[in-house]
Design a protein around this motif. Structure first.
Motif, PDB file in Angstrom:
ATOM      1  N   ALA A 193       0.830  -1.202   0.000  1.00  8.48           N
ATOM      2  CA  ALA A 193       0.000   0.000   0.000  1.00  8.48           C
ATOM      3  C   ALA A 193       0.867   1.257   0.000  1.00  8.48           C
ATOM      4  CB  ALA A 193      -0.925  -0.014   1.214  1.00  8.48           C
ATOM      5  N   GLU A 194       1.962   1.204   0.746  1.00 15.18           N
ATOM      6  CA  GLU A 194       2.875   2.348   0.780  1.00 15.18           C
ATOM      7  C   GLU A 194       3.506   2.603  -0.587  1.00 15.18           C
ATOM      8  OE1 GLU A 194       5.523   1.135   3.844  1.00 15.18           O
ATOM      9  OE2 GLU A 194       4.234   1.847   5.482  1.00 15.18           O
ATOM     10  N   ALA A 195       3.549   1.534  -1.405  1.00 17.73           N
ATOM     11  CA  ALA A 195       4.089   1.677  -2.758  1.00 17.73           C
ATOM     12  C   ALA A 195       3.011   2.094  -3.761  1.00 17.73           C
ATOM     13  CB  ALA A 195       4.722   0.363  -3.203  1.00 17.73           C
ATOM     14  N   GLY A 196       1.763   2.230  -3.275  1.00 16.38           N
ATOM     15  CA  GLY A 196       0.704   2.728  -4.151  1.00 16.38           C
ATOM     16  C   GLY A 196      -0.207   1.686  -4.740  1.00 16.38           C
ATOM     17  N   TYR A 197      -0.290   0.499  -4.104  1.00 13.52           N
ATOM     18  CA  TYR A 197      -1.102  -0.587  -4.626  1.00 13.52           C
ATOM     19  C   TYR A 197      -2.089  -1.111  -3.595  1.00 13.52           C
ATOM     20  CZ  TYR A 197       1.980  -0.881  -8.663  1.00 13.52           C
ATOM     21  OH  TYR A 197       2.675  -0.592  -9.811  1.00 13.52           O
ATOM     22  N   LYS A 198      -3.319  -1.374  -4.044  1.00 11.51           N
ATOM     23  CA  LYS A 198      -4.291  -2.114  -3.256  1.00 11.51           C
ATOM     24  C   LYS A 198      -4.056  -3.603  -3.490  1.00 11.51           C
ATOM     25  CE  LYS A 198      -7.652   0.066  -5.293  1.00 11.51           C
ATOM     26  NZ  LYS A 198      -8.994   0.559  -5.721  1.00 11.51           N
ATOM     27  N   SER A 199      -4.152  -4.398  -2.437  1.00  6.47           N
ATOM     28  CA  SER A 199      -3.882  -5.834  -2.527  1.00  6.47           C
ATOM     29  C   SER A 199      -5.151  -6.634  -2.273  1.00  6.47           C
ATOM     30  CB  SER A 199      -2.832  -6.256  -1.497  1.00  6.47           C
ATOM     31  OG  SER A 199      -1.635  -5.534  -1.649  1.00  6.47           O
ATOM     32  N   PHE A 200      -5.366  -7.643  -3.095  1.00  6.79           N
ATOM     33  CA  PHE A 200      -6.417  -8.626  -2.878  1.00  6.79           C
ATOM     34  C   PHE A 200      -5.728  -9.990  -2.924  1.00  6.79           C
ATOM     35  CE2 PHE A 200      -8.118  -4.978  -5.123  1.00  6.79           C
ATOM     36  CZ  PHE A 200      -9.206  -4.616  -4.334  1.00  6.79           C
ATOM     37  N   SER A 225     -14.000  -5.702  -8.793  1.00 11.85           N
ATOM     38  CA  SER A 225     -14.565  -6.727  -7.920  1.00 11.85           C
ATOM     39  C   SER A 225     -13.695  -7.964  -8.007  1.00 11.85           C
ATOM     40  CB  SER A 225     -16.005  -7.060  -8.324  1.00 11.85           C
ATOM     41  OG  SER A 225     -16.051  -7.654  -9.613  1.00 11.85           O
ATOM     42  N   ILE A 226     -13.590  -8.686  -6.900  1.00 12.55           N
ATOM     43  CA  ILE A 226     -12.692  -9.836  -6.796  1.00 12.55           C
ATOM     44  C   ILE A 226     -13.466 -11.030  -6.252  1.00 12.55           C
ATOM     45  CG2 ILE A 226     -10.591 -10.752  -5.734  1.00 12.55           C
ATOM     46  CD1 ILE A 226      -9.963  -8.429  -7.549  1.00 12.55           C
ATOM     47  N   THR A 227     -13.257 -12.196  -6.848  1.00 12.31           N
ATOM     48  CA  THR A 227     -13.774 -13.444  -6.294  1.00 12.31           C
ATOM     49  C   THR A 227     -12.651 -14.468  -6.276  1.00 12.31           C
ATOM     50  OG1 THR A 227     -14.551 -14.179  -8.477  1.00 12.31           O
ATOM     51  CG2 THR A 227     -16.149 -13.061  -7.062  1.00 12.31           C
ATOM     52  N   TYR A 228     -12.743 -15.429  -5.356  1.00 10.28           N
ATOM     53  CA  TYR A 228     -11.723 -16.464  -5.205  1.00 10.28           C
ATOM     54  C   TYR A 228     -12.333 -17.834  -5.471  1.00 10.28           C
ATOM     55  CZ  TYR A 228      -9.382 -12.622  -2.807  1.00 10.28           C
ATOM     56  OH  TYR A 228      -8.830 -11.407  -2.506  1.00 10.28           O
ATOM     57  N   GLY A 229     -11.565 -18.687  -6.140  1.00  5.16           N
ATOM     58  CA  GLY A 229     -12.021 -20.032  -6.419  1.00  5.16           C
ATOM     59  C   GLY A 229     -12.977 -20.091  -7.602  1.00  5.16           C
ATOM     60  N   PHE A 230     -13.341 -21.331  -7.966  1.00  2.26           N
ATOM     61  CA  PHE A 230     -14.322 -21.532  -9.024  1.00  2.26           C
ATOM     62  C   PHE A 230     -15.725 -21.380  -8.444  1.00  2.26           C
ATOM     63  CE2 PHE A 230     -10.668 -24.074 -10.709  1.00  2.26           C
ATOM     64  CZ  PHE A 230     -10.459 -23.326 -11.856  1.00  2.26           C
ATOM     65  N   PRO A 246      -9.807 -21.935  -3.781  1.00  2.00           N
ATOM     66  CA  PRO A 246      -9.770 -20.497  -3.464  1.00  2.00           C
ATOM     67  C   PRO A 246      -8.368 -19.920  -3.369  1.00  2.00           C
ATOM     68  CG  PRO A 246     -10.309 -21.772  -1.512  1.00  2.00           C
ATOM     69  CD  PRO A 246     -10.363 -22.725  -2.670  1.00  2.00           C
ATOM     70  N   ALA A 247      -7.357 -20.771  -3.124  1.00  2.00           N
ATOM     71  CA  ALA A 247      -5.982 -20.277  -3.044  1.00  2.00           C
ATOM     72  C   ALA A 247      -5.226 -20.459  -4.356  1.00  2.00           C
ATOM     73  CB  ALA A 247      -5.230 -20.978  -1.914  1.00  2.00           C
ATOM     74  N   ARG A 248      -5.922 -20.890  -5.404  1.00  7.60           N
ATOM     75  CA  ARG A 248      -5.298 -21.056  -6.716  1.00  7.60           C
ATOM     76  C   ARG A 248      -5.990 -20.241  -7.810  1.00  7.60           C
ATOM     77  NH1 ARG A 248      -1.602 -25.078  -7.813  1.00  7.60           N
ATOM     78  NH2 ARG A 248      -1.201 -26.617  -6.183  1.00  7.60           N
ATOM     79  N   VAL A 249      -7.148 -19.686  -7.500  1.00  6.51           N
ATOM     80  CA  VAL A 249      -7.945 -19.016  -8.526  1.00  6.51           C
ATOM     81  C   VAL A 249      -8.452 -17.675  -7.999  1.00  6.51           C
ATOM     82  CG1 VAL A 249     -10.004 -19.164  -9.974  1.00  6.51           C
ATOM     83  CG2 VAL A 249      -8.701 -21.237  -9.460  1.00  6.51           C
ATOM     84  N   LEU A 250      -8.196 -16.621  -8.753  1.00  4.57           N
ATOM     85  CA  LEU A 250      -8.690 -15.285  -8.424  1.00  4.57           C
ATOM     86  C   LEU A 250      -9.241 -14.666  -9.711  1.00  4.57           C
ATOM     87  CD1 LEU A 250      -6.801 -12.562  -6.370  1.00  4.57           C
ATOM     88  CD2 LEU A 250      -7.945 -12.010  -8.515  1.00  4.57           C
ATOM     89  N   THR A 251     -10.461 -14.163  -9.641  1.00  7.69           N
ATOM     90  CA  THR A 251     -11.069 -13.496 -10.797  1.00  7.69           C
ATOM     91  C   THR A 251     -11.273 -12.030 -10.485  1.00  7.69           C
ATOM     92  OG1 THR A 251     -12.227 -15.531 -11.432  1.00  7.69           O
ATOM     93  CG2 THR A 251     -13.009 -13.464 -12.400  1.00  7.69           C
TER      94      THR A 251
END
Length: 248
Positions: free
Chosen positions: A42-49, A71-76, A82-87
């Motif tokens: 965040a200090e570098a200017g990025y939002k993290s998901f 918008s962010i979703t995890y998994g299929f 959920p720890a391998r897929v992010l949309t």
């Protein structure tokens, strides 16, 4: 818009590399959510998901803090991986960020899981490919002989055998290989094994990190390249970033 995919191989370990080379997407963060370095980013200017597991799987997306409406979703859709897929969805753009199982060895449950994973991905592609859609990440397949050094020695490898390349081709049917569009020749790789002495200097590697776009999005691509330099830095990931510039 610049979009990058980078398997960082433990974000906490590689944080100096990440802060030196910030990008929008990362794979295999290998960090529990409570330990994810969101404040530093965040200090570098990025939002993290992000969503991850200790010492094993994890996916994340970094978005410039000036960008809103994502918008962010995890998994299929069935809740798996959920720890391998992010949309990520942003306006008309959908990005599927995956860390595909490596598969371990042929004729093992891990290899069967890899094939099953691709079946899940195919359902997503069929649903999304009519729009601006991008599938990226460490996909753990070298699709052609020009995508691996000494392909004749890899015929029984879970990332290159005939079967997995056929499964991969069927999965990505209808999508364009954005990197190959701008780099028609072989010999450019995205993974350089730590166990191979002088892998970068000798250019011994694999191209297993990909950006695959729907027809409508591929037509907006201006360039795509692999950045080998971070692999030469102190305590690097064994993968390198792949970066695309899109006219959107």
């Amino acid at each position: 818009m610049l979009i990058a995919t980078f398997n960082v191989n433990s974000i906490r370990t590689r944080l100096p590399v990440i802060t030196r080379w910030l990008q929008e997407f990362l794979q295999e963060t290998k960090t529990q959510d409570k330990d994810f370095p969101a404040l530093t980013l965040a200090e570098a200017g990025y939002k993290s998901f992000y969503h991850g597991e200790k010492s094993y799987n994890g996916v994340a997306v970094l978005v410039k803090d000036t960008i809103t409406g994502t918008s962010i979703t995890y998994g299929f859709n069935d809740g798996t991986y959920p720890a391998r897929v992010l949309t990520l969805r942003h306006k008309d753009l959908t990005v599927l960020n995956t860390y595909v199982p490596q598969g371990q060895a042929l004729n093992t449950p891990a290899y069967a899981e890899k094939i099953e994973f691709f079946a899940h991905v195919r359902k997503v592609i069929e649903r999304e490919m009519s729009g601006l859609f991008l599938w990226l990440g460490d996909l753990n397949v070298a699709p052609e002989a020009i995508d691996v050094t000494h392909p004749e020695t890899k015929k029984n490898h879970v990332c290159f055998c005939d079967e997995i390349r056929k499964v991969f081709a069927d999965t990505k049917a209808g999508l364009a290989d954005v990197f190959r569009k701008f780099n028609p020749e072989g010999g450019v790789y995205t993974f350089y094994d730590y166990r191979v002495k002088g892998a970068v200097e000798r250019n011994i590697g694999w191209r297993i990190d990909h950006m695959l776009a729907s027809e409508s999005l591929a037509g907006l691509a201006l360039k795509c390249s692999a950045d080998i330099e971070p692999r030469t830095w102190e305590r690097p990931s064994d993968h390198v970033p792949v970066i695309a510039e899109l006219n959107i």
